[in-house]
Design an enzyme around this catalytic site. Structure first.
Site, PDB file in Angstrom:
ATOM      1  N   TYR A   1     -14.591   4.115  10.793  1.00  0.00           N
ATOM      2  CA  TYR A   1     -13.156   3.966  10.520  1.00  0.00           C
ATOM      3  C   TYR A   1     -12.344   4.389  11.748  1.00  0.00           C
ATOM      4  CZ  TYR A   1      -8.476   5.305   9.038  1.00  0.00           C
ATOM      5  OH  TYR A   1      -7.115   5.470   8.982  1.00  0.00           O
TER       6      TYR A   1
ATOM      7  N   ASN B   1      -6.199  -3.050  -2.189  1.00  0.00           N
ATOM      8  CA  ASN B   1      -6.046  -1.641  -2.571  1.00  0.00           C
ATOM      9  C   ASN B   1      -4.626  -1.341  -3.068  1.00  0.00           C
ATOM     10  OD1 ASN B   1      -7.055   0.954  -2.923  1.00  0.00           O
ATOM     11  ND2 ASN B   1      -6.321   1.650  -0.919  1.00  0.00           N
TER      12      ASN B   1
ATOM     13  N   LYS C   1      -9.752   2.336  14.639  1.00  0.00           N
ATOM     14  CA  LYS C   1      -8.403   2.704  15.084  1.00  0.00           C
ATOM     15  C   LYS C   1      -8.360   2.765  16.609  1.00  0.00           C
ATOM     16  CE  LYS C   1      -6.516   2.888  11.129  1.00  0.00           C
ATOM     17  NZ  LYS C   1      -5.587   1.822  10.769  1.00  0.00           N
TER      18      LYS C   1
ATOM     19  N   GLY D   1     -18.772  16.419   9.422  1.00  0.00           N
ATOM     20  CA  GLY D   1     -17.759  15.822  10.296  1.00  0.00           C
ATOM     21  C   GLY D   1     -16.404  16.507  10.262  1.00  0.00           C
ATOM     22  N   ASP D   2     -16.182  17.441   9.307  1.00  0.00           N
ATOM     23  CA  ASP D   2     -14.858  18.085   9.229  1.00  0.00           C
ATOM     24  C   ASP D   2     -14.649  19.062  10.382  1.00  0.00           C
ATOM     25  OD1 ASP D   2     -13.731  16.842   7.096  1.00  0.00           O
ATOM     26  OD2 ASP D   2     -14.042  18.466   5.660  1.00  0.00           O
TER      27      ASP D   2
ATOM     28  N   SER E   1      -4.256   6.872  13.924  1.00  0.00           N
ATOM     29  CA  SER E   1      -4.569   8.078  13.160  1.00  0.00           C
ATOM     30  C   SER E   1      -4.942   9.210  14.096  1.00  0.00           C
ATOM     31  CB  SER E   1      -5.747   7.756  12.238  1.00  0.00           C
ATOM     32  OG  SER E   1      -6.306   8.937  11.739  1.00  0.00           O
TER      33      SER E   1
ATOM     34  N   LEU F   1      -3.797  -7.383  -1.614  1.00  0.00           N
ATOM     35  CA  LEU F   1      -3.889  -6.627  -2.870  1.00  0.00           C
ATOM     36  C   LEU F   1      -5.276  -6.043  -3.104  1.00  0.00           C
ATOM     37  CD1 LEU F   1      -1.678  -8.941  -5.134  1.00  0.00           C
ATOM     38  CD2 LEU F   1      -0.977  -6.948  -3.798  1.00  0.00           C
TER      39      LEU F   1
ATOM     40  N   GLY G   1       0.820  -1.215   0.000  1.00  0.00           N
ATOM     41  CA  GLY G   1       0.000   0.000   0.000  1.00  0.00           C
ATOM     42  C   GLY G   1       0.853   1.264   0.000  1.00  0.00           C
TER      43      GLY G   1
HETATM   44  P1  NAD Z   1      -3.455   1.683   1.567  1.00  0.00           P
HETATM   45  O1  NAD Z   1      -4.859   1.316   1.280  1.00  0.00           O
HETATM   46  O2  NAD Z   1      -2.633   2.232   0.466  1.00  0.00           O
HETATM   47  O3  NAD Z   1      -2.678   0.449   2.206  1.00  0.00           O
HETATM   48  C1  NAD Z   1      -3.321  -0.524   2.998  1.00  0.00           C
HETATM   49  C2  NAD Z   1      -2.985  -1.890   2.412  1.00  0.00           C
HETATM   50  O4  NAD Z   1      -3.624  -2.898   3.207  1.00  0.00           O
HETATM   51  C3  NAD Z   1      -3.477  -2.057   0.973  1.00  0.00           C
HETATM   52  O5  NAD Z   1      -2.392  -2.454   0.141  1.00  0.00           O
HETATM   53  C4  NAD Z   1      -4.540  -3.150   1.070  1.00  0.00           C
HETATM   54  O6  NAD Z   1      -4.581  -3.983  -0.082  1.00  0.00           O
HETATM   55  C5  NAD Z   1      -4.122  -3.901   2.321  1.00  0.00           C
HETATM   56  N1  NAD Z   1      -5.219  -4.588   3.009  1.00  0.00           N
HETATM   57  C6  NAD Z   1      -6.449  -4.108   3.330  1.00  0.00           C
HETATM   58  N2  NAD Z   1      -7.158  -5.063   3.964  1.00  0.00           N
HETATM   59  C7  NAD Z   1      -6.364  -6.164   4.046  1.00  0.00           C
HETATM   60  C8  NAD Z   1      -6.540  -7.466   4.574  1.00  0.00           C
HETATM   61  N3  NAD Z   1      -7.691  -7.849   5.131  1.00  0.00           N
HETATM   62  N4  NAD Z   1      -5.517  -8.351   4.495  1.00  0.00           N
HETATM   63  C9  NAD Z   1      -4.338  -7.988   3.924  1.00  0.00           C
HETATM   64  N5  NAD Z   1      -4.125  -6.773   3.386  1.00  0.00           N
HETATM   65  C10 NAD Z   1      -5.123  -5.869   3.445  1.00  0.00           C
HETATM   66  O7  NAD Z   1      -3.493   2.718   2.807  1.00  0.00           O
HETATM   67  P2  NAD Z   1      -2.345   3.618   3.429  1.00  0.00           P
HETATM   68  O8  NAD Z   1      -2.682   5.050   3.169  1.00  0.00           O
HETATM   69  O9  NAD Z   1      -1.017   3.094   3.068  1.00  0.00           O
HETATM   70  O10 NAD Z   1      -2.632   3.372   4.965  1.00  0.00           O
HETATM   71  C11 NAD Z   1      -1.963   2.358   5.691  1.00  0.00           C
HETATM   72  C12 NAD Z   1      -2.493   2.330   7.108  1.00  0.00           C
HETATM   73  O11 NAD Z   1      -2.317   3.612   7.705  1.00  0.00           O
HETATM   74  C13 NAD Z   1      -3.970   2.011   7.216  1.00  0.00           C
HETATM   75  O12 NAD Z   1      -4.188   1.198   8.337  1.00  0.00           O
HETATM   76  C14 NAD Z   1      -4.600   3.364   7.405  1.00  0.00           C
HETATM   77  O13 NAD Z   1      -5.829   3.285   8.089  1.00  0.00           O
HETATM   78  C15 NAD Z   1      -3.547   4.075   8.239  1.00  0.00           C
HETATM   79  N6  NAD Z   1      -3.628   5.534   8.127  1.00  0.00           N
HETATM   80  C16 NAD Z   1      -3.614   6.111   6.890  1.00  0.00           C
HETATM   81  C17 NAD Z   1      -3.746   7.491   6.784  1.00  0.00           C
HETATM   82  C18 NAD Z   1      -3.778   8.150   5.424  1.00  0.00           C
HETATM   83  O14 NAD Z   1      -4.249   9.305   5.331  1.00  0.00           O
HETATM   84  N7  NAD Z   1      -3.282   7.523   4.360  1.00  0.00           N
HETATM   85  C19 NAD Z   1      -3.863   8.283   7.931  1.00  0.00           C
HETATM   86  C20 NAD Z   1      -3.845   7.667   9.178  1.00  0.00           C
HETATM   87  C21 NAD Z   1      -3.720   6.271   9.261  1.00  0.00           C
HETATM   88  N1  UFG Z   2     -10.868  19.058   1.379  1.00  0.00           N
HETATM   89  C1  UFG Z   2     -11.452  19.864   0.419  1.00  0.00           C
HETATM   90  N2  UFG Z   2     -11.779  19.307  -0.787  1.00  0.00           N
HETATM   91  C2  UFG Z   2     -11.545  17.984  -1.068  1.00  0.00           C
HETATM   92  C3  UFG Z   2     -10.957  17.178  -0.074  1.00  0.00           C
HETATM   93  C4  UFG Z   2     -10.641  17.739   1.148  1.00  0.00           C
HETATM   94  O1  UFG Z   2     -11.683  21.058   0.629  1.00  0.00           O
HETATM   95  O2  UFG Z   2     -11.872  17.546  -2.178  1.00  0.00           O
HETATM   96  C5  UFG Z   2     -10.479  19.654   2.681  1.00  0.00           C
HETATM   97  C6  UFG Z   2     -11.172  19.056   3.882  1.00  0.00           C
HETATM   98  O3  UFG Z   2     -12.399  19.709   4.119  1.00  0.00           O
HETATM   99  C7  UFG Z   2     -10.121  19.263   4.986  1.00  0.00           C
HETATM  100  C8  UFG Z   2      -8.787  19.146   4.239  1.00  0.00           C
HETATM  101  O4  UFG Z   2      -9.104  19.390   2.868  1.00  0.00           O
HETATM  102  O5  UFG Z   2     -10.231  20.577   5.500  1.00  0.00           O
HETATM  103  C9  UFG Z   2      -8.141  17.775   4.376  1.00  0.00           C
HETATM  104  O6  UFG Z   2      -9.100  16.771   4.025  1.00  0.00           O
HETATM  105  P1  UFG Z   2      -8.657  15.241   3.767  1.00  0.00           P
HETATM  106  O7  UFG Z   2      -9.898  14.508   3.374  1.00  0.00           O
HETATM  107  O8  UFG Z   2      -7.506  15.186   2.843  1.00  0.00           O
HETATM  108  O9  UFG Z   2      -8.113  14.774   5.186  1.00  0.00           O
HETATM  109  P2  UFG Z   2      -8.833  14.695   6.612  1.00  0.00           P
HETATM  110  O10 UFG Z   2      -8.032  15.549   7.546  1.00  0.00           O
HETATM  111  O11 UFG Z   2     -10.270  14.966   6.515  1.00  0.00           O
HETATM  112  O12 UFG Z   2      -8.670  13.163   6.979  1.00  0.00           O
HETATM  113  C10 UFG Z   2      -7.431  12.442   6.774  1.00  0.00           C
HETATM  114  C11 UFG Z   2      -7.746  10.991   6.490  1.00  0.00           C
HETATM  115  C12 UFG Z   2      -8.348  10.346   7.706  1.00  0.00           C
HETATM  116  C13 UFG Z   2      -7.440  10.534   8.884  1.00  0.00           C
HETATM  117  C14 UFG Z   2      -7.166  12.006   9.092  1.00  0.00           C
HETATM  118  C15 UFG Z   2      -6.175  12.223  10.226  1.00  0.00           C
HETATM  119  O13 UFG Z   2      -8.640  10.879   5.406  1.00  0.00           O
HETATM  120  O14 UFG Z   2      -8.481   8.973   7.486  1.00  0.00           O
HETATM  121  O15 UFG Z   2      -6.623  12.570   7.912  1.00  0.00           O
HETATM  122  O16 UFG Z   2      -5.052  11.445  10.011  1.00  0.00           O
HETATM  123  F1  UFG Z   2      -8.035  10.038   9.980  1.00  0.00           F
END
Ligand code: NAD
Ligand code: UFG
Length: 337
Positions: A149, A36, A153, A294-295, A125, A34, A11
């Site tokens: 979600y 995502n 966490k 929710g924002d 997160s 795989l 990922g």
């Molecule tokens: P991502 O979707 O790119 O990576 C997650 C990976 O987990 C994917 O490759 C997917 O195929 C795999 N996966 C999902 N369910 C699975 C399962 N049941 N078994 C095996 N593999 C599985 O996401 P990411 O952005 O790399 O995020 C990684 C982690 O970090 C996640 O747990 C996400 O919740 C957490 N996180 C992400 C963000 C963000 O904004 N990207 C913020 C805070 C926390």
């Molecule tokens: N925003 C826009 N337009 C868009 C998308 C986002 O204006 O098309 C704004 C949102 O309102 C927010 C900011 O951009 O003010 C960031 O939004 P994101 O959706 O990129 O990120 P969030 O902070 O809402 O949430 C992200 C992840 C969550 C995680 C959180 C904290 O999506 O999973 O960060 O780590 F929990």
């Protein structure tokens, strides 16, 4: 060097972490179903590092599959990224999210316990802070969630706390990420959102590549510098490097700690748009819409604990995040294929 299992290792964040682990000399096992991500990510990791890590196409819901991975490899520690992460989807399909992110994680922790592997770094997160009463956010702030979600966490954090309370030979880090963006400097690794991107920077990138007409700005009446939402964006490579420090720490110390991984700086939606425009040298048209449900207005980290405990701090700024993100998006407009 220690052998590290990375769940979700193909990922977005996982793949960048695998690269940095290999760069540091760790032996890495990648596990992913795989859902995502694509297996070709492993070839790209090989192009960058010269190493193609051992891969298991395995679902964390498949306990016997997990047992096979642990019986075939003497794993020292696990970095657990595997999970679903779309906030909106989690509201529509809570059971799917609880099943994957909680039942799947329980399987993993149970199998780790069976095999005596008691060191884990968990992807939490900043969402677990809900709407914080003040800023910057410290790790001891009250925790709450606003969507399934986020609840997955928080439950994982609680489960891991209970595991530690019952057996203090575990070493557990709960890493609370702020907003990871950007991409590997090579342009080979980055984020591939499915469908219409929910997150800000992937959406802006699709405007820049001509796949979307304009950015929808969700509200400009927040109490912030320009009325648009403020977040703590962090370069995904900085985040990956934070995991290297976390693994080093976890392999040396028993205990459980929650740690923020952010830069400590907040940028508004319009400031990020400006930085991305500078990077791609194109105009990003935008329109103001009502607030998204929710924002919150602002969210940024107090980074003191990460500096003190992990000896880590982010080094890239918003301009580099946007430049590297754009470099990936222009080379991979449809993501990694
Ligand atoms: P991502 O979707 O790119 O990576 C997650 C990976 O987990 C994917 O490759 C997917 O195929 C795999 N996966 C999902 N369910 C699975 C399962 N049941 N078994 C095996 N593999 C599985 O996401 P990411 O952005 O790399 O995020 C990684 C982690 O970090 C996640 O747990 C996400 O919740 C957490 N996180 C992400 C963000 C963000 O904004 N990207 C913020 C805070 C926390
Ligand atoms: N925003 C826009 N337009 C868009 C998308 C986002 O204006 O098309 C704004 C949102 O309102 C927010 C900011 O951009 O003010 C960031 O939004 P994101 O959706 O990129 O990120 P969030 O902070 O809402 O949430 C992200 C992840 C969550 C995680 C959180 C904290 O999506 O999973 O960060 O780590 F929990």
């Amino acid at each position: 060097m220690a052998k590290i299992l990375v769940t979700g290792g193909t990922g977005f964040i996982g793949s960048h972490t695998v690269v940095e682990l290999i760069n540091e000399g760790y032996e890495v096992i990648v596990l992913d179903n795989l859902y995502n991500s694509k297996e070709v990510v492993l070839d790209r990791i090989k192009t960058i590092t010269n190493v193609r890590p051992k891969f298991y196409n395995c679902d964390i819901l498949d306990k016997d599959g997990l047992r096979k991975v642990f019986s075939e490899n003497k794993i020292d520690a696990v970095i657990h990224y595997a999970g679903y992460k779309a906030v909106g989807e989690s509201v529509e399909k809570p059971l799917v999210y609880y099943q994957n992110n909680i039942a799947g994680s329980l399987n993993l922790y149970e199998v780790m316990n069976e095999f005596g592997v008691k060191t884990v770094v968990f992807s939490s997160s900043a969402t677990v802070y809900g709407d914080p009463a003040s800023l910057p956010i410290k790790e001891d702030f009250p925790l709450s969630t606003t969507n399934p979600y986020g609840t997955t966490k928080l439950f994982n954090e609680r489960i891991l706390e209970d595991i530690y309370a019952s057996d203090n030979s575990w070493s557990i880090l709960l890493l609370r990420y702020f907003n990871p963006i950007g991409a590997h400097k090579s342009g080979l690794l980055g984020e591939t959102p499915i469908g219409i991107p929910n997150n800000l920077v992937p959406y802006i990138a699709q405007v820049a590549t001509g796949q979307r007409d304009f950015l929808r700005v969700w509200g400009n009446d927040f109490d912030t510098v320009d009325g648009t939402g403020v977040r703590d964006y962090i370069h995904v490579v900085d985040l990956a490097l934070g995991h290297i420090k976390a693994i080093e720490y976890a392999l040396k110390h028993k205990g459980i700690e929650a740690i923020n991984l952010g830069t400590g700086n907040g940028y508004s939606v319009l400031q990020v748009r400006q930085a991305f425009e500078n990077a791609c040298k194109k105009e990003i048209p935008y329109k103001i819409f009502d607030r998204r449900a929710g924002d919150i207005a602002s969210c940024y980290a107090d980074t003191t604990k990460a500096k003190e405990l992990l000896k880590w701090q982010a080094k890239y700024g918003i301009d580099e995040m946007c430049q590297d993100g754009w470099n990936f998006s222009k080379n991979n407009p449809k993501g990694i294929e």
